[in-house]
Design an enzyme around this catalytic site. Structure first.
Site, mmCIF file in Angstrom:
data_model
loop_
_atom_site.group_PDB
_atom_site.id
_atom_site.type_symbol
_atom_site.label_atom_id
_atom_site.label_comp_id
_atom_site.label_asym_id
_atom_site.label_seq_id
_atom_site.Cartn_x
_atom_site.Cartn_y
_atom_site.Cartn_z
ATOM 1 N N LEU A 68 0.821 -1.223 0.000
ATOM 2 C CA LEU A 68 0.000 0.000 0.000
ATOM 3 C C LEU A 68 0.847 1.262 0.000
ATOM 4 C CD1 LEU A 68 -2.810 -0.953 2.563
ATOM 5 C CD2 LEU A 68 -2.762 -1.254 0.090
ATOM 6 N N GLY A 69 2.164 1.109 -0.005
ATOM 7 C CA GLY A 69 3.038 2.267 0.057
ATOM 8 C C GLY A 69 3.225 2.936 -1.295
ATOM 9 N N GLN A 70 4.159 3.895 -1.326
ATOM 10 C CA GLN A 70 4.357 4.693 -2.542
ATOM 11 C C GLN A 70 4.774 3.818 -3.718
ATOM 12 O OE1 GLN A 70 7.671 7.451 -2.610
ATOM 13 N NE2 GLN A 70 6.871 8.519 -4.412
ATOM 14 N N ASP B 113 0.059 -6.021 3.155
ATOM 15 C CA ASP B 113 0.541 -4.896 3.965
ATOM 16 C C ASP B 113 0.095 -5.162 5.397
ATOM 17 O OD1 ASP B 113 1.482 -1.787 2.881
ATOM 18 O OD2 ASP B 113 0.923 -1.998 5.002
ATOM 19 N N ILE B 114 0.645 -4.398 6.327
ATOM 20 C CA ILE B 114 0.249 -4.582 7.724
ATOM 21 C C ILE B 114 -1.080 -3.882 8.004
ATOM 22 C CG2 ILE B 114 1.433 -2.563 8.689
ATOM 23 C CD1 ILE B 114 2.389 -4.484 10.965
ATOM 24 N N ARG B 115 -1.473 -2.997 7.094
ATOM 25 C CA ARG B 115 -2.719 -2.248 7.291
ATOM 26 C C ARG B 115 -3.663 -2.495 6.136
ATOM 27 N NH1 ARG B 115 -1.833 2.889 4.226
ATOM 28 N NH2 ARG B 115 0.271 2.708 3.437
ATOM 29 N N TYR C 125 18.316 4.706 9.309
ATOM 30 C CA TYR C 125 17.689 4.176 8.097
ATOM 31 C C TYR C 125 18.763 3.682 7.121
ATOM 32 C CZ TYR C 125 15.326 4.304 3.540
ATOM 33 O OH TYR C 125 14.855 3.993 2.293
ATOM 34 N N LYS D 108 19.762 -0.164 5.595
ATOM 35 C CA LYS D 108 19.842 -0.500 4.163
ATOM 36 C C LYS D 108 21.188 -1.158 3.836
ATOM 37 C CE LYS D 108 15.820 0.470 2.945
ATOM 38 N NZ LYS D 108 14.975 -0.570 2.373
HETATM 39 P P1 NAD Z 1 6.202 3.467 2.027
HETATM 40 O O1 NAD Z 1 6.508 3.980 3.394
HETATM 41 O O2 NAD Z 1 5.418 4.320 1.111
HETATM 42 O O3 NAD Z 1 5.472 2.054 2.138
HETATM 43 C C1 NAD Z 1 5.897 1.069 3.034
HETATM 44 C C2 NAD Z 1 4.704 0.186 3.351
HETATM 45 O O4 NAD Z 1 5.153 -0.797 4.301
HETATM 46 C C3 NAD Z 1 3.533 0.934 4.009
HETATM 47 O O5 NAD Z 1 2.349 0.717 3.270
HETATM 48 C C4 NAD Z 1 3.434 0.309 5.409
HETATM 49 O O6 NAD Z 1 2.097 0.151 5.871
HETATM 50 C C5 NAD Z 1 4.087 -1.043 5.193
HETATM 51 N N1 NAD Z 1 4.630 -1.620 6.428
HETATM 52 C C6 NAD Z 1 5.261 -0.994 7.446
HETATM 53 N N2 NAD Z 1 5.568 -1.882 8.412
HETATM 54 C C7 NAD Z 1 5.150 -3.093 7.989
HETATM 55 C C8 NAD Z 1 5.188 -4.404 8.521
HETATM 56 N N3 NAD Z 1 5.724 -4.660 9.737
HETATM 57 N N4 NAD Z 1 4.669 -5.420 7.797
HETATM 58 C C9 NAD Z 1 4.115 -5.195 6.571
HETATM 59 N N5 NAD Z 1 4.026 -3.961 6.018
HETATM 60 C C10 NAD Z 1 4.542 -2.930 6.718
HETATM 61 O O7 NAD Z 1 7.617 3.063 1.381
HETATM 62 P P2 NAD Z 1 7.998 3.049 -0.164
HETATM 63 O O8 NAD Z 1 8.400 4.430 -0.536
HETATM 64 O O9 NAD Z 1 6.977 2.359 -0.947
HETATM 65 O O10 NAD Z 1 9.370 2.217 -0.092
HETATM 66 C C11 NAD Z 1 9.413 0.818 -0.330
HETATM 67 C C12 NAD Z 1 10.863 0.366 -0.217
HETATM 68 O O11 NAD Z 1 11.683 1.119 -1.109
HETATM 69 C C13 NAD Z 1 11.483 0.548 1.167
HETATM 70 O O12 NAD Z 1 12.386 -0.483 1.415
HETATM 71 C C14 NAD Z 1 12.245 1.841 1.027
HETATM 72 O O13 NAD Z 1 13.328 1.923 1.931
HETATM 73 C C15 NAD Z 1 12.734 1.747 -0.395
HETATM 74 N N6 NAD Z 1 13.043 3.056 -0.980
HETATM 75 C C16 NAD Z 1 12.067 3.941 -1.256
HETATM 76 C C17 NAD Z 1 12.411 5.181 -1.810
HETATM 77 C C18 NAD Z 1 11.377 6.204 -2.166
HETATM 78 O O14 NAD Z 1 11.738 7.321 -2.567
HETATM 79 N N7 NAD Z 1 10.094 5.905 -2.067
HETATM 80 C C19 NAD Z 1 13.754 5.480 -2.062
HETATM 81 C C20 NAD Z 1 14.721 4.556 -1.710
HETATM 82 C C21 NAD Z 1 14.361 3.320 -1.198
HETATM 83 N N1 SER Z 2 13.373 8.385 -0.457
HETATM 84 C C1 SER Z 2 13.931 7.709 0.689
HETATM 85 C C2 SER Z 2 13.887 8.570 1.901
HETATM 86 O O1 SER Z 2 13.920 9.760 1.737
HETATM 87 C C3 SER Z 2 15.374 7.355 0.411
HETATM 88 O O2 SER Z 2 15.556 6.031 0.705
HETATM 89 O O3 SER Z 2 13.844 8.052 2.986
#
Ligand code: NAD
Ligand code: SER
Length: 318
Positions: free
Chosen positions: A15-17, A39-41, A146, A150
């Protein structure tokens, strides 16, 4: 191993980004029923919930992950559940528990069920001692918790590949810019929020200085890079497969604001840095993704101008 390797795909943190866009792309490829979003939610009305199977799943629950994979015939996990930098630095213990503990759970389930794993890393693996244009081999000394999680995630993925032959892959994503879901609590969220604020309020108060320059990508490019890495033959991938730098854009918060001002009449932006400035300052301005380009041949399609146009179009469309 009591192995599946089935054809289905499980996505954690769906459900995340990123999950919002990735689940849609995977369902277009594999068919709706073959992609299990989790997802957890719960979030009713969300496309990951409505467009195909959805289960509530805590990534710390290794047995739960294994059970779903065995009963549904899952062969690949895209592990997206994590806490991002801004949220993670507010609660470092929880950040370690979810980001490191969740990755171990997924890798254990993968070992047990014979799964392929995609587990993203981040440009946050780099710290202030990295060159401003970080290469694949630049030192990994992050100053955020964070970022530490990673670096550990990449090491765990390498370990499970080497010791247990789990097929693990990952990309060091830069800041990702998209309109289908809100950004999830990271330092690069300003580059998403600014578009919504420009169109809805005509003004944005940005939490980093205008000269803050970071690696960034439009979400469609990030999804294409992810699928392209997962499509690559294992023989094409070298020692960096758990955390590839990929070719990215690099622009400052001020340049982004200017590009939006050129298209949204009357838009203004002021810059009031908060604690997230410190995290942004510890990361490189740009990254060198030439190894990924050489090994699995991927380059982005969107530049700053086409990204801005797509974001404004996407948010404005009903
Ligand atoms: P997000 O925060 O939008 O989504 C993360 C999702 O994980 C949320 O929907 C949340 O409900 C769920 N979550 C949290 N705890 C949980 C648990 N215990 N069990 C199951 N679900 C759980 O994050 P995102 O932006 O979609 O990022 C996804 C991955 O990509 C992450 O590993 C993040 O570090 C990595 N990442 C993202 C970006 C970015 O710009 N979006 C950049 C670098 C790396
Ligand atoms: N977009 C992410 C953050 O800002 C980088 O991993 O946390």
């Amino acid at each position: 191993m009591s192995g599946t390797s089935g054809d289905k795909v499980l996505v954690t943190g769906a459900l995340g980004q990123i999950g919002t866009d990735l689940v849609q792309a995977l369902r277009e490829r594999h068919g709706g029923d073959s992609v299990i979003a989790s997802d957890i939610r719960e979030s009713s009305g969300h496309s990951s919930v409505e467009g195909g199977p959805f289960v509530i799943l805590d990534v710390l629950d290794t047995d739960g992950i294994s059970r779903i994979c065995q009963s549904e015939g899952v062969g690949t996990i895209y592990h997206l559940a994590a806490l991002l930098s801004a949220v993670g630095e507010r609660d470092p213990d929880l950040c370690r528990r979810i980001n490191v503990g969740g990755t171990i759970s997924v890798l254990e389930a993968a070992k047990e069920c014979n799964l392929r794993v995609y587990s993203p890393s981040s440009i946050a693996v780099f710290g202030p001692d990295s060159p401003r244009n970080a290469t694949q081999e630049s030192p990994l000394n992050p100053t955020t918790v964070y970022g530490e999680t990673k670096v550990t995630g990449e090491a765990l993925a390498r370990e499970y590949l080497e010791r247990f032959n789990v097929d693990t892959r990952g990309i060091r994503y830069p800041g990702l810019i998209s309109y289908k879901a809100p950004a999830g609590g990271g330092t690069t969220d300003y580059a998403v929020e600014i578009f919504h604020a420009a169109l809805n309020e005509g003004h944005y108060q940005c939490f980093v200085r205008p000269d803050t320059r970071l690696p960034m990508l439009y979400m469609d490019d990030a999804i294409n890079a992810t699928l392209s890495l997962m499509d690559s033959g294992a023989d094409d991938l070298g020692d960096s497969r758990s955390g590839y730098n990929i070719p990215c854009l690099s622009f400052s918060a001020g340049e982004l604001a200017d590009a939006i001002s050129d298209r949204v009449e009357g838009f203004t932006c002021d810059f009031v840095p908060d604690v997230r400035q410190e995290y942004a300052d510890s990361w490189p301005d740009s990254i060198d993704g030439s190894l990924a380009e050489e090994e699995w041949g991927w380059t982005p399609e969107y530049d700053l101008i086409s990204l801005v146009d797509e974001m404004l179009r996407g948010i404005s469309s009903p």
